[in-house]
Design an enzyme around this catalytic site. Structure first.
Site, PDB file in Angstrom:
ATOM      1  N   ASP A 247       0.822  -1.197   0.000  1.00 31.23           N
ATOM      2  CA  ASP A 247       0.000   0.000   0.000  1.00 31.23           C
ATOM      3  C   ASP A 247       0.869   1.265   0.000  1.00 31.23           C
ATOM      4  OD1 ASP A 247      -2.590   1.353   0.376  1.00 31.23           O
ATOM      5  OD2 ASP A 247      -1.682   1.982   2.274  1.00 31.23           O
TER       6      ASP A 247
ATOM      7  N   GLU B   4       1.404  -0.209  -5.180  1.00 36.65           N
ATOM      8  CA  GLU B   4       0.400   0.825  -5.432  1.00 36.65           C
ATOM      9  C   GLU B   4       1.151   2.136  -5.608  1.00 36.65           C
ATOM     10  OE1 GLU B   4      -3.551   2.628  -3.262  1.00 36.65           O
ATOM     11  OE2 GLU B   4      -1.613   2.712  -2.303  1.00 36.65           O
TER      12      GLU B   4
END
Ligand SMILES: *[C@@H]1O[C@H](CO)[C@@H](O)[C@H](O)[C@H]1NC(C)=O
Ligand SMILES: *[C@@H]1O[C@H](CO)[C@@H](O)[C@H](O)[C@H]1NC(C)=O
Ligand SMILES: *[C@@H]1O[C@H](CO)[C@@H](O)[C@H](O)[C@H]1NC(C)=O
Ligand SMILES: *[C@@H]1O[C@H](CO)[C@@H](O)[C@H](O)[C@H]1NC(C)=O
Ligand SMILES: *[C@@H]1O[C@H](CO)[C@@H](O)[C@H](O)[C@H]1NC(C)=O
Ligand SMILES: *[C@@H]1O[C@H](CO)[C@@H](O)[C@H](O)[C@H]1NC(C)=O
Ligand SMILES: *[C@@H]1O[C@H](CO)[C@@H](O)[C@H](O)[C@H]1NC(C)=O
Length: 607
Positions: free
Chosen positions: A322, A377
């Site tokens: 993330d 990401e």
């Protein structure tokens, strides 16, 4: 100045620029190699270093005695206490402490424990071990309890991991909200009711005290969220997914941690710089969370061991990291627009420590588990993100291209279909770094979180008129457009079954309501609803991709008349986005002359 001298100036400039780029890459590789060598030298091999969850926290020894080992450089002493209501161990001076060992019985399974950290100022802090493997909360308590997890019998995995897929079709899932009922679904509910529907990416697994944080403010990195069940229930979930040939990726948040103290990592040793950067650098200005100090040896131990833990204990097949953009830059990407100018990717504003941490993580994961999949990401477009480390890259397998779902939302919200700028859409879909694999969604959890949904397509009619025979033009157009968007995104990119509703978690602002914290997977099982057809379309799209493998192939493009034509994997794709024109005998350019039979794969079961 004469034209000639301007020209030569530009040439010299670009030579310097290339050189600078080369030096930067070289520098990164050097730092990475130094870190790796240090690791291997100090702890024999990185294998031991990254298996530290077997030696940190509390560990049962073969003689049933216990060892406590914590890193708390700022503390005076660390003790262990629990339901047995006496201090178990005591040792002065933080760092590693190994208490005197109580004779049998060892601390029993499910005993409540606390670490007692004595600070330099003489304060006693009652914390949870950073390495705690299970934390629980009763309904009436505010914070979590550390619950000793040492079951008499370890979960035995029945199924081996499926082979690494050659192309990924990802379904993002959150266990807690995966039920149509407005309450928290369990690992067991998910295993039984949802797994059969999907390909999987599991979110919000690491324990996070604040449910509404969507799992992005982790408090306990080694504890599977007990909201949804026990560690063994999650192991069973992964095991069952493997039996279905599903690859399971974990959404891993190594960017930052919750600022909770009592049940989080913050102020663990009584200072603000244990695990995190001290001072303002350790605070995320927008998220209010704490930022890891990646240059610290013990932080690397903690995070790398965390990856090994989820791989070894829970058998996850890979990770989606993330907020990689936020990790890579000192400015965290806050208020920053990336223009693709190379000086944005190199220089002082890059957090080289975080970058080297990501290289180490990828190196270790791929070395130890060649089948492991890592996804970053990233919105910044950092060059080399998904190239091998030997080439000076960061070693990820895939980049999650965030711009595409945002683009769809933007055109759907702001522009009537008549005025869609196809050139711009195609540009967004194909704006990727060559030679770096990417994953593209038509919509992702970010859009659903932020109240920007598929539902826009159907102008508030998404719950009514979905009966097969009660079709309205609005619904029909919405669904057809949705199919076009998904096939276009899929064939130039990846996919997800569309949910008709946005998402929100129970929190103060909505009276702790679960109304929006659910997912209507059951809709696809209802014969007479159009969701079933949409699902059939998705399934056929999936199967057709499986047959022809277009995700792995390269594209060429053409466009005119709101028509997009491109060839991929020996298939010719023709999209007509015009709201009213149909075309007969439409001429398109093709690579090879010949007969192009119409593939009926997508036509068989969906209409
Ligand atoms: C902590 O342990 C490390 C390695 O065992 C050692 O190098 C360091 O000096 C210790 N620090 C303190 C404050 O005891
Ligand atoms: C989970 O499954 C149990 C047992 O079948 C059921 O009682 C419960 O309602 C389910 N929970 C959710 C949120 O779907
Ligand atoms: C990060 O950790 C390193 C190594 O332990 C230390 O030298 C540095 O001061 C820390 N940085 C901050 C901002 O706390
Ligand atoms: C960091 O944030 C915390 C609140 O989360 C605040 O108490 C602290 O003063 C902040 N530190 C700095 C240096 O900004
Ligand atoms: C690239 O970015 C740097 C720093 O932001 C700026 O100084 C430079 O002018 C930019 N170059 C181009 C070609 O945009
Ligand atoms: C929450 O509940 C209170 C009292 O029942 C009510 O006055 C308020 O409008 C509700 N707020 C929301 C956001 O539903
Ligand atoms: C997608 O295709 C794969 C491979 O054929 C299959 O195993 C999987 O069940 C399909 N998924 C869906 C949702 O149809």
């Amino acid at each position: 100045m004469k034209l000639g001298s301007i020209m030569s100036l530009i040439c010299i400039f670009s030579v310097c620029f290339c050189l600078a780029l080369y030096l930067c890459c070289d520098l990164r590789c050097k730092r990475f190699a130094e870190h790796l060598a240090q690791l291997e030298e100090a702890e024999e091999i990185f294998d031991c270093f990254t298996l530290s969850y077997r030696s940190f926290g509390i560990q049962r020894r073969s003689d049933n005695g216990l060892v406590l080992r914590e890193w708390a450089p700022g503390a005076e002493a660390v003790f262990l206490t629990g339901d047995f209501s006496k201090f178990l161990g005591k040792n002065s001076l933080g760092n590693y402490t190994s208490p005197k060992v109580d004779k049998s019985p060892a601390i029993k399974h499910l005993t409540k424990l606390k670490l007692v950290v004595l600070t330099k100022t003489g304060e006693y802090l009652f914390w949870i071990s950073p390495w705690a493997k299970y934390v629980t909360k009763t309904l009436d308590s505010v914070t979590y309890d550390w619950t000793h997890w040492d079951p008499p019998q370890r979960y035995q995995f029945q199924h081996t991991r499926p082979p690494r897929p050659s192309s990924l079709r990802i379904y993002e899932a959150h266990v807690g909200i995966s039920s149509p009922e407005g309450k928290i679904a369990s690992y067991k509910n998910f295993t039984r009711d949802v797994l059969p529907h999907i390909k999987d990416l599991l979110m919000a697994i690491m324990e996070h005290a604040y449910y509404a944080s969507f799992g992005y403010q982790v408090t306990n990195f080694f504890a599977a969220s007990s909201r949804f069940g026990t560690p063994d229930d999650l192991k069973h979930l992964v095991d069952t997914a493997h039996s279905m040939g599903i690859t399971v990726l974990l959404d891993v948040v190594h960017r930052h941690a919750s600022s909770n103290t009592e049940d989080g990592l913050n102020y663990f040793d009584g200072t603000d710089s244990c695990f995190f950067h001290g001072g303002s650098r350790g605070n995320h200005s927008l998220w209010g969370s704490r930022l890891f100090n990646y240059s610290s040896w013990e932080v690397a131990r903690f995070l790398l061991s965390n990856l090994r833990w989820w791989k070894e204990e829970y058998h996850f097949d890979g990770f989606r990291f993330d907020a990689v953009t936020s990790m890579l830059y000192q400015h965290h990407g806050i208020g920053h627009h990336f223009w693709g100018n190379y000086s944005e990717y190199f220089g002082m504003h890059v957090d080289e420590d975080a970058l080297v941490y990501l290289m180490l993580a990828n190196h270790i994961l791929h070395k130890l588990y060649p089948q492991c999949i890592t996804v970053a990401e990233d919105v910044s477009g950092m060059p080399g993100l998904c190239r091998p480390i030997e080439e000076g890259g960061l070693g990820f397998d895939y980049r999650l291209t965030m711009a595409v779902p945002d683009k769809w939302i933007q055109v759907l919200k702001e522009v009537g279909a008549e005025d869609w700028d196809l050139k711009n859409i195609v540009h967004t879909l194909t704006n990727k770094r060559r030679g770096e694999a990417s994953i593209t969604y038509a919509e992702s959890h970010d859009q659903v979180n932020n109240l920007q949904v598929t539902g826009i397509l159907a102008d508030g009619q998404r719950y009514v008129h979905q009966h097969l025979i009660a079709m309205t033009p609005v619904i029909d157009r919405g669904i057809q457009l949705f199919k076009l968007i998904r096939l276009l995104t899929h064939s130039l990119g990846g996919n997800e079954f569309g949910h008709p509703e946005w998402l929100d978690f129970p929190k103060k602002g909505n009276n702790e309501s679960y109304y929006y914290a659910h997912r209507l997977f059951n809709l696809v099982d209802i014969e007479h609803l159009r969701y079933r057809q949409l699902y059939a379309f998705d399934r056929d799209m999936n199967l057709t991709e499986d047959k022809y493998g277009w995700l792995a192939a390269v594209t060429t493009l053409n466009q005119a008349d709101k028509v997009i034509v491109f060839e991929r994997a020996n298939l010719l794709f023709v999209f007509n986005f015009h709201p009213c024109n149909s075309y007969i005998d439409y001429r398109v350019a093709v690579e090879h002359a010949g007969k192009y039979p119409f593939t009926r794969d997508l036509q068989k079961t969906s209409t």
